[in-house]
Design a protein around this motif. Structure first.
Motif, PDB file in Angstrom:
ATOM      1  N   GLY A  27      10.407 -12.851   1.149  1.00 36.28           N
ATOM      2  CA  GLY A  27      11.325 -11.826   0.681  1.00 36.28           C
ATOM      3  C   GLY A  27      10.707 -10.448   0.607  1.00 36.28           C
ATOM      4  N   GLY A  28       9.366 -10.362   0.657  1.00 42.93           N
ATOM      5  CA  GLY A  28       8.692  -9.064   0.673  1.00 42.93           C
ATOM      6  C   GLY A  28       8.692  -8.498   2.084  1.00 42.93           C
ATOM      7  N   ASP A  29       8.158  -7.323   2.232  1.00 38.60           N
ATOM      8  CA  ASP A  29       8.102  -6.673   3.541  1.00 38.60           C
ATOM      9  C   ASP A  29       6.792  -6.969   4.255  1.00 38.60           C
ATOM     10  OD1 ASP A  29      10.591  -5.427   3.337  1.00 38.60           O
ATOM     11  OD2 ASP A  29       9.765  -3.671   2.329  1.00 38.60           O
ATOM     12  N   LEU A  30       6.874  -7.084   5.575  1.00 39.71           N
ATOM     13  CA  LEU A  30       5.701  -7.183   6.444  1.00 39.71           C
ATOM     14  C   LEU A  30       5.630  -5.902   7.255  1.00 39.71           C
ATOM     15  CD1 LEU A  30       6.235 -10.762   7.921  1.00 39.71           C
ATOM     16  CD2 LEU A  30       4.550 -10.100   6.211  1.00 39.71           C
ATOM     17  N   VAL A  31       4.470  -5.271   7.311  1.00 32.42           N
ATOM     18  CA  VAL A  31       4.296  -4.055   8.109  1.00 32.42           C
ATOM     19  C   VAL A  31       4.169  -4.448   9.580  1.00 32.42           C
ATOM     20  CG1 VAL A  31       2.777  -2.101   8.615  1.00 32.42           C
ATOM     21  CG2 VAL A  31       3.228  -2.761   6.236  1.00 32.42           C
ATOM     22  N   LEU A  32       5.041  -3.887  10.404  1.00 28.14           N
ATOM     23  CA  LEU A  32       4.966  -4.070  11.854  1.00 28.14           C
ATOM     24  C   LEU A  32       4.169  -2.947  12.508  1.00 28.14           C
ATOM     25  CD1 LEU A  32       8.628  -5.045  12.847  1.00 28.14           C
ATOM     26  CD2 LEU A  32       6.644  -6.558  12.611  1.00 28.14           C
ATOM     27  N   ALA A  33       4.340  -1.730  11.985  1.00 32.41           N
ATOM     28  CA  ALA A  33       3.661  -0.572  12.563  1.00 32.41           C
ATOM     29  C   ALA A  33       3.570   0.526  11.514  1.00 32.41           C
ATOM     30  CB  ALA A  33       4.409  -0.054  13.792  1.00 32.41           C
ATOM     31  N   ALA A  34       2.550   1.363  11.661  1.00 26.99           N
ATOM     32  CA  ALA A  34       2.361   2.476  10.737  1.00 26.99           C
ATOM     33  C   ALA A  34       1.480   3.515  11.401  1.00 26.99           C
ATOM     34  CB  ALA A  34       1.712   1.989   9.446  1.00 26.99           C
ATOM     35  N   GLY A  35       1.711   4.775  11.052  1.00 31.32           N
ATOM     36  CA  GLY A  35       0.858   5.830  11.585  1.00 31.32           C
ATOM     37  C   GLY A  35       1.279   7.204  11.119  1.00 31.32           C
ATOM     38  N   TRP A  36       0.444   8.172  11.455  1.00 31.02           N
ATOM     39  CA  TRP A  36       0.631   9.549  11.006  1.00 31.02           C
ATOM     40  C   TRP A  36       1.564  10.292  11.941  1.00 31.02           C
ATOM     41  CZ3 TRP A  36      -3.352   6.586   9.740  1.00 31.02           C
ATOM     42  CH2 TRP A  36      -3.707   6.576   8.388  1.00 31.02           C
ATOM     43  N   THR A  37       2.840  10.059  11.715  1.00 29.77           N
ATOM     44  CA  THR A  37       3.914  10.693  12.460  1.00 29.77           C
ATOM     45  C   THR A  37       5.162  10.646  11.604  1.00 29.77           C
ATOM     46  OG1 THR A  37       5.232  10.622  14.506  1.00 29.77           O
ATOM     47  CG2 THR A  37       4.531   8.499  13.615  1.00 29.77           C
ATOM     48  N   ASP A  38       6.100  11.523  11.874  1.00 30.23           N
ATOM     49  CA  ASP A  38       7.405  11.415  11.213  1.00 30.23           C
ATOM     50  C   ASP A  38       8.464  10.959  12.213  1.00 30.23           C
ATOM     51  OD1 ASP A  38       7.646  13.712  12.698  1.00 30.23           O
ATOM     52  OD2 ASP A  38       8.059  15.023  11.000  1.00 30.23           O
TER      53      ASP A  38
END
Length: 176
Positions: A27-38
């Motif tokens: 039920g929690g979130d899994l990070v698929l992608a992340a980075g320094w962008t908007d």
């Protein structure tokens, strides 16, 4: 394919940081992608095609952004327990897990990272694992340097990498 995902952006000292998450089995979130962008469209191509969402919706706020802000405020270990979901071959998946063990404030060289992965002669493969990491910050590929001690590359730019390394060195626990 992942049917849907959510994303949100938060301001950090080196720039806007966007996280793409999908619901996890608990039920929690899994990070698929992340980075320094908007711009979420910069993140989606680095998600493995088997995990890439068919639909992405902007969220006003995601709980994982609290962790990002805590890290930026000096709580370096806040990122350690964030669940991440990446897929590739066995070496890359193992290498991404190993990256999570590189201590903040004590970066490895690509050679040391290859050895930490159990494949000391696979320096290029280790560098490739860093380059293909979709979950920047949570899988801290920024903690790996060139063999000469130089910054090497970083998808989000060497100024961001330098800020992260300096920030973590300043706030990391002192090794015993």
């Amino acid at each position: 394919m992942t049917p849907s995902a959510r994303f949100a952006t938060v301001a950090t000292p080196p720039g806007p940081f966007t996280v793409v998450v999908t619901p996890g089995p608990d039920g929690g979130d899994l990070v698929l992608a992340a980075g320094w962008t908007d711009d979420v469209s910069e993140l989606l191509p680095v998600v493995h095609r088997a995990l890439r969402p068919t639909w992405v919706e902007r969220a006003e706020r995601l709980p994982v952004l609290d962790v990002v802000e805590a890290h930026a405020a000096g709580e370096i270990g806040a990122i350690d327990a964030v669940p991440v979901r990446q897929r590739s071959g066995p070496f890359l998946e193992d290498a991404w897990e190993v990256l999570r063990t590189v201590p903040a404030g004590q970066p490895d060289t690509y050679t040391e990272f290859a050895a930490r992965c159990g494949r000391p002669s696979a320096v290029r493969a280790a560098a490739n694992a860093c380059a293909r990491n979709a979950a920047a910050l949570f899988v801290p590929c920024h903690r790996v340097l060139g063999s000469d001690g130089g910054l090497g590359g970083f998808r989000w730019g060497t100024p961001v990498k330098r800020w992260l390394l300096d920030h973590e060195a300043q706030h990391a626990p002192v090794p015993a």
